[in-house]
Design a protein around this motif. Structure first.
Motif, mmCIF file in Angstrom:
data_model
loop_
_atom_site.group_PDB
_atom_site.id
_atom_site.type_symbol
_atom_site.label_atom_id
_atom_site.label_comp_id
_atom_site.label_asym_id
_atom_site.label_seq_id
_atom_site.Cartn_x
_atom_site.Cartn_y
_atom_site.Cartn_z
ATOM 1 N N ALA A 235 21.221 24.958 28.180
ATOM 2 C CA ALA A 235 20.266 24.414 27.365
ATOM 3 C C ALA A 235 20.479 23.210 26.612
ATOM 4 N N LYS A 236 22.204 22.369 26.639
ATOM 5 C CA LYS A 236 21.722 20.881 27.189
ATOM 6 C C LYS A 236 21.052 20.545 28.434
ATOM 7 N N LEU A 237 20.584 20.941 29.893
ATOM 8 C CA LEU A 237 20.028 20.258 30.367
ATOM 9 C C LEU A 237 18.740 20.308 30.049
ATOM 10 N N ASP A 238 18.494 21.505 29.865
ATOM 11 C CA ASP A 238 17.176 22.170 29.505
ATOM 12 C C ASP A 238 16.347 21.206 27.870
ATOM 13 N N LYS A 239 16.794 20.274 27.208
ATOM 14 C CA LYS A 239 16.682 19.751 26.266
ATOM 15 C C LYS A 239 16.258 18.204 26.775
ATOM 16 N N HIS A 240 17.749 17.463 26.908
ATOM 17 C CA HIS A 240 17.469 16.720 27.641
ATOM 18 C C HIS A 240 16.789 16.193 28.788
ATOM 19 N N GLY A 241 15.677 17.489 29.323
ATOM 20 C CA GLY A 241 14.696 17.326 30.472
ATOM 21 C C GLY A 241 14.866 17.287 31.606
ATOM 22 N N TYR A 242 16.121 17.740 31.737
ATOM 23 C CA TYR A 242 16.762 18.158 33.330
ATOM 24 C C TYR A 242 16.247 19.896 33.768
ATOM 25 N N SER A 243 15.018 20.089 33.954
ATOM 26 C CA SER A 243 14.466 21.985 34.737
ATOM 27 C C SER A 243 15.582 22.182 36.055
ATOM 28 N N GLN A 244 16.207 23.244 35.398
ATOM 29 C CA GLN A 244 16.223 24.055 36.125
ATOM 30 C C GLN A 244 15.239 24.349 37.292
ATOM 31 N N TYR A 245 14.910 24.159 38.950
ATOM 32 C CA TYR A 245 15.110 24.570 39.618
ATOM 33 C C TYR A 245 15.216 25.081 40.872
ATOM 34 N N GLU A 246 16.315 25.555 40.753
ATOM 35 C CA GLU A 246 16.761 25.420 42.306
ATOM 36 C C GLU A 246 18.467 26.144 41.420
ATOM 37 N N VAL A 247 19.087 26.654 42.006
ATOM 38 C CA VAL A 247 20.456 27.823 41.037
ATOM 39 C C VAL A 247 21.280 27.208 40.882
ATOM 40 N N SER A 248 21.865 25.628 41.257
ATOM 41 C CA SER A 248 22.317 24.165 40.640
ATOM 42 C C SER A 248 22.255 23.128 40.500
ATOM 43 N N ALA A 249 20.806 23.119 40.543
ATOM 44 C CA ALA A 249 20.167 21.766 40.703
ATOM 45 C C ALA A 249 19.657 22.217 39.350
ATOM 46 N N ASN A 250 19.183 20.564 38.865
ATOM 47 C CA ASN A 250 18.686 19.883 37.465
ATOM 48 C C ASN A 250 17.591 19.072 37.999
ATOM 49 N N ALA A 251 16.614 18.611 37.622
ATOM 50 C CA ALA A 251 16.233 17.590 38.432
ATOM 51 C C ALA A 251 14.550 17.082 36.537
ATOM 52 N N LYS A 252 14.733 15.442 36.364
ATOM 53 C CA LYS A 252 13.166 15.378 35.501
ATOM 54 C C LYS A 252 12.640 15.142 35.793
#
Length: 392
Positions: A235-252
């Motif tokens: 939820a914190k990652l999503d809020k700050h613009g880091y979208s989860q695109y893989e099991v353990s990977a989040n990116a702008k």
């Protein structure tokens, strides 16, 4: 074997550097303590570079005329090697291979002060993406994990990488660490987000065989705490613009790791270096994996043509191999991609497995009506059970 009926998949390059200052207790990668190799405390850089290039030369016939889209230099700790090593390596790679104009070239780096001083040279050599292995910012957890940097060095490493000219940075961060609370995990994640990297690899510690943690298991958080960390962290990652695109990977936005995406889409990649793996498709439709000999000393003293172990991916195994990779990515994809990457018509068994997965709630039914595959939230949580449906 018949001629390939679809275009060849995108091609990447993986380069393995097997040395670390010391082996971390959780690490099951092919890494070896540096002071046990070489002479006078120095790594055998010249010998290893020579063997890397001979290794590459032996594989070049498999990829004649193809263009490298991405490269990844992993380990081990690649940033232990000298600036001269990378200047010579990158010059040789440019001579031997055709590169896309916008090729993404990533190096894994430690945040320690010694490595930071070389960041500028890595960038000048042609490396344009840095993946910094932080794992945690908390002194007690860094000690438990066997890391040799501290909190201040981790923060400074990001500043140094920016000053060196890197505008594409990944931070590796772990959670579910020994005796880690929800608050501790969120503190780590908050600081990582404040450092404003383009990409965050955020993954849960798992205890793997052949590691010190496997032999002497630490006390890990209870399941409820692990679930809480996962939910609050995402939820914190999503809020700050880091979208989860893989099991353990989040990116702008538009900052996904292109090398990893090619891997999970079942693209091709050359693998050179001790213990490196590769996956290649030939114009006759053959698909095979390669493995190079693991131990650095054996790798250094083996003729290039004897380094590789080839294992064919047979026709009946391709549905599982493809889905095992592709379903780690959360993007929707067209079922026709299977034909492109596996060079065979879509087997009835694959269609039936998808239909079963829809009934179990693992795949979205709406997407399937257009023969597109999209994992549901339940499918992400029960990925192993989903993949079992594609067993031959």
């Amino acid at each position: 074997m018949s001629q390939l009926t679809t275009p060849l998949p995108p091609l990447s390059l993986y380069i393995h550097l097997p040395w670390c200052v010391r082996k971390c207790p959780y690490c099951d990668f092919n890494s070896h303590q540096a002071d046990r190799f070489g002479q006078d405390g120095k790594l055998p850089e010249k010998a290893y570079l020579k063997q890397l290039l001979a290794d590459l030369d032996a594989d070049l016939p498999y990829v004649a005329g193809r263009t490298i889209q991405t490269a990844f230099i992993g380990g081990g700790t690649p940033s232990l090697m000298s600036e001269d090593f990378y200047y010579h390596l990158m010059d040789a790679l440019k001579e031997k291979l055709s590169w896309a104009d916008n090729a993404e070239i990533t190096m894994e780096a430690n945040p320690g002060t010694f490595e930071q001083e070389k960041f500028r040279h890595f960038r000048q050599a042609g490396i344009n993406r840095l993946s910094i292995g932080i794992q945690s910012f908390q002194p007690n957890l860094l000690k438990t994990l066997g890391r040799i940097h501290n909190r201040e060095e981790a923060i400074l490493a990001v500043d140094k990488s920016r000053l060196a000219g890197f505008d594409n940075i990944n931070l590796d961060l772990m959670h579910g660490l020994p005796d880690q609370s929800l608050e501790m995990a969120m503190d780590d994640l908050s600081l990582a987000i404040q450092l404003d990297p383009e990409h965050l690899s955020w993954y849960q510690l798992t205890i793997e065989p052949n590691t010190e943690f496997y032999r002497r298991p630490p006390t890990l958080p209870e399941d409820n705490t692990l679930w809480g960390i996962q939910d609050a962290g995402q939820a914190k990652l999503d809020k700050h613009g880091y979208s989860q695109y893989e099991v353990s990977a989040n990116a702008k936005a538009n900052q996904q790791a292109r090398h990893n995406v090619n891997y999970w889409r079942f693209g091709d990649y050359l693998g050179i270096g001790a213990g490196a793996h590769g996956k290649l498709t030939l114009s006759n439709g053959e698909i095979f994996r390669t493995r190079k000999t693991r131990h650095p000393n054996h790798y250094l003293n083996t003729l290039p043509e004897a380094l590789v172990i080839k294992e064919a991916i047979e026709q009946e195994d391709r549905p599982l191999e493809f889905m095992m990779n592709r379903l780690r990515l959360f993007e929707a994809f067209d079922l026709q991609d299977y034909q492109r990457y596996c060079d065979q018509s879509i087997p009835e068994s694959l269609i039936k497995a998808c239909e079963t997965a829809i009934k179990k709630g693992f795949l979205h039914e709406k997407d399937w009506q257009q023969r597109r595959i999209q994992t549901t939230e339940k499918g992400k949580l029960f990925l192993n059970e989903l993949l079992e449906l594609f067993l031959p």
